[in-house]
Design a protein around this motif. Structure first.
Motif, short mmCIF file in Angstrom:
data_model
loop_
_atom_site.label_atom_id
_atom_site.label_comp_id
_atom_site.label_asym_id
_atom_site.label_seq_id
_atom_site.Cartn_x
_atom_site.Cartn_y
_atom_site.Cartn_z
N GLY A 93 36.11 33.31 38.82
CA GLY A 93 36.81 32.20 39.74
C GLY A 93 37.78 31.66 39.16
O GLY A 93 38.42 30.73 39.73
N GLN A 94 38.66 32.10 38.09
CA GLN A 94 39.84 31.72 37.41
C GLN A 94 40.90 31.88 38.39
O GLN A 94 40.93 32.92 39.24
CB GLN A 94 40.23 32.40 36.20
N THR A 95 41.85 31.00 38.28
CA THR A 95 43.07 30.89 39.48
C THR A 95 44.33 30.95 38.62
O THR A 95 45.26 31.08 39.28
CB THR A 95 43.05 29.58 40.29
N GLU A 96 44.26 31.02 37.50
CA GLU A 96 45.58 31.16 36.73
C GLU A 96 46.25 32.42 36.96
O GLU A 96 45.62 33.33 37.29
CB GLU A 96 45.48 30.55 35.32
N PRO A 97 47.88 32.67 36.86
CA PRO A 97 48.18 33.98 36.80
C PRO A 97 47.65 34.98 35.76
O PRO A 97 47.28 34.37 34.71
CB PRO A 97 49.67 33.58 36.74
N GLY A 98 47.40 36.35 36.33
CA GLY A 98 47.17 37.31 35.28
C GLY A 98 45.79 37.89 35.90
O GLY A 98 45.10 37.02 36.34
N THR A 99 45.53 38.90 35.29
CA THR A 99 44.34 39.75 35.66
C THR A 99 43.90 40.65 34.68
O THR A 99 45.05 41.28 34.01
CB THR A 99 43.96 39.98 37.04
N VAL A 100 42.89 41.25 34.54
CA VAL A 100 42.29 42.21 33.83
C VAL A 100 41.59 43.18 34.41
O VAL A 100 40.48 42.93 35.06
CB VAL A 100 41.60 41.73 32.51
N VAL A 101 41.95 44.37 34.50
CA VAL A 101 41.21 45.54 35.31
C VAL A 101 40.71 46.38 34.19
O VAL A 101 41.35 46.91 33.05
CB VAL A 101 42.06 46.31 36.48
N SER A 102 39.39 46.67 34.19
CA SER A 102 38.52 47.36 33.32
C SER A 102 38.17 48.49 34.20
O SER A 102 37.49 48.61 34.97
CB SER A 102 37.42 46.48 32.73
N TYR A 103 38.61 49.58 33.55
CA TYR A 103 37.95 51.19 33.99
C TYR A 103 36.86 51.69 32.99
O TYR A 103 37.12 51.70 31.76
CB TYR A 103 39.05 52.07 33.97
N GLU A 104 35.82 52.13 33.59
CA GLU A 104 34.78 52.24 32.84
C GLU A 104 34.55 53.91 32.94
O GLU A 104 34.36 54.64 34.02
CB GLU A 104 33.35 51.69 33.57
N TYR A 105 34.51 54.49 31.75
CA TYR A 105 34.27 55.78 31.51
C TYR A 105 32.96 56.22 30.93
O TYR A 105 32.53 55.59 29.68
CB TYR A 105 35.37 56.50 30.46
N PRO A 106 32.39 57.17 31.63
CA PRO A 106 30.71 57.56 30.91
C PRO A 106 30.80 58.52 29.69
O PRO A 106 32.08 58.91 29.54
CB PRO A 106 30.05 57.97 32.05
N GLY A 107 29.93 58.47 29.25
CA GLY A 107 29.73 59.28 27.98
C GLY A 107 30.07 58.97 26.47
O GLY A 107 30.02 59.53 25.74
N HIS A 142 43.08 46.76 31.15
CA HIS A 142 44.53 46.66 31.38
C HIS A 142 44.69 45.09 31.68
O HIS A 142 44.13 44.66 32.77
CB HIS A 142 44.73 47.60 32.60
N TYR A 143 45.39 44.45 30.67
CA TYR A 143 45.82 43.17 31.21
C TYR A 143 47.18 43.32 31.91
O TYR A 143 48.15 43.93 31.71
CB TYR A 143 46.21 42.33 30.06
N LEU A 144 47.25 42.46 33.25
CA LEU A 144 48.26 42.67 34.13
C LEU A 144 48.75 41.08 34.29
O LEU A 144 48.27 40.61 34.89
CB LEU A 144 47.90 43.29 35.49
#
Length: 364
Positions: free
Chosen positions: A283-297, A249-251
């Motif tokens: 260590g990036q400081t620019e605006p925005g982030t990516v949260v990754s959700y890990e699903y098994p299987g 998810h890019y935010l």
């Protein structure tokens, strides 16, 4: 004459690099269209993330650290993990100082007082319960394990538990205690590129037993780092692996979402096992982030399944015996896939160093 390396993941790249540095002619054959195996780093809006899961470099092996830092800049990152437990966000591994603040502490304290002197190693569950008691095991471990491995924890070996599971009272909140830790500036492809920069690599050429005669032609030695059941068309049976898939998810305009790089989610009520925010590592400081959700299987070869009966390990040894019995030049194995082992990146590189040394010793 040439030394052929099958597989351009971290193990194969390390072997090839060191043999090239030693003045040997090396050729790498990689089945995927790109090299690097699971060491992927991607970018969304300029923010780095890992589409194949989090990789944290840590080691107490000075030679491994010197090899890596001689090739890429390592950012000074020390890995912290938190976990959702008891309707809170707590440290992982669990800290007794935090647990004492819980309403459930009286129960936990009684269970800790009645623990055996040494946890029973009958299986993964018995070892964990022996370490921390039933309440902490069910809250921190059981749900995560069932999701991650798709198995009853009683069916898994306890062999690797002491390396992965702790109960702490010293206040140390980094996950790893290794003196050398970091994350490569720009991501892991920088490391693979540096290892393979001067080595010929043929990509998109998957090698199996049917290609063995061609692989051996003109070769002094063969180094195999691919999965051996796949190499042998699984004719003895497929080795069980557990894979994960990432939903990223890019935010935009957000600094951080998670309290640290990885947040574990052991609850069986949630399908993912953890959330990853690589921006803590990069260590990036620019605006925005990516949260990754890990699903098994997922149908991927991320984690070998060590069953308590040892059947999977025994099957892996049969494939190793088959490889050893093939005609042709000396052959060697290295890496997680070929050895069917659950190992960290520094251990993969150490296997690569040791394998390159053995190859050179064998060839004189």
């Amino acid at each position: 004459m040439t030394i052929r390396v099958i597989g351009a993941g971290l193990a194969g790249a390390t072997v090839a690099h060191l043999l090239h540095q030693a003045g040997r002619r090396v050729e790498v054959l990689e089945g995927d269209p790109t090299w690097g195996g699971q060491l992927r780093t991607a970018s969304a809006g300029g923010i780095l993330y890992e589409p194949a899961g989090a990789h944290i470099f840590h080691t107490s092996d000075t030679a491994v650290w010197q090899l890596v830092t001689g090739l890429v800049e390592m950012l000074p990152y020390r890995h912290a993990v938190r976990t959702e437990a008891f309707d809170r966000v707590l440290s992982w591994p669990p800290q007794l100082s935090e647990l004492r603040e819980l309403p459930q502490w009286a129960t936990v304290e009684r269970e800790l007082a009645s623990r055996p002197a040494v946890p029973r190693a009958d299986n993964f569950e018995s070892w964990c319960v022996g370490l921390m008691g039933e309440t902490l095991y069910h809250e921190f471990i059981e749900g995560y394990t069932r999701k991650q491995w798709g198995e009853d924890p009683k069916n898994l070996t306890a062999a690797w538990a002491p390396k992965r599971i702790e109960l702490r009272e010293d206040g140390y909140r980094d996950l790893f205690r290794d003196p050398h830790q970091g994350w490569p500036s720009g991501g892991y492809p920088k490391l693979l590129d540096a290892l393979l920069r001067e080595v010929p690599v043929v990509m998109g050429q998957r090698v199996t037993i049917d290609d063995w005669e061609d692989v051996c032609a003109g070769a002094d030695a063969i180094v195999v780092t691919c999965a051996l059941d796949e190499f042998f068309a699984s004719h003895l049976g497929a080795l069980p692996w557990r894979g994960v898939r990432l939903v990223n998810h890019y935010l935009p305009g957000v600094d951080h979402v998670l309290p640290c790089g990885v947040l574990n989610t052991p609850s069986p009520l949630k399908p993912h096992t953890r959330a990853i925010e690589t921006k803590w590592m990069s260590g990036q400081t620019e605006p925005g982030t990516v949260v990754s959700y890990e699903y098994p299987g997922a149908p991927a070869r991320h984690y070998p399944i060590d069953d308590v009966a040892g059947a999977n390990r025994a099957l892996a040894r049969r494939y190793l015996d088959e490889l050893a019995a093939l005609p042709g030049p000396p052959r060697f194995v290295a890496g997680r896939l070929a050895t069917y082992t659950y190992i960290d990146m520094d251990q993969v590189i150490r296997q690569g160093i040791n394998t390159a040394r053995r190859v050179l010793e064998a060839l004189g």
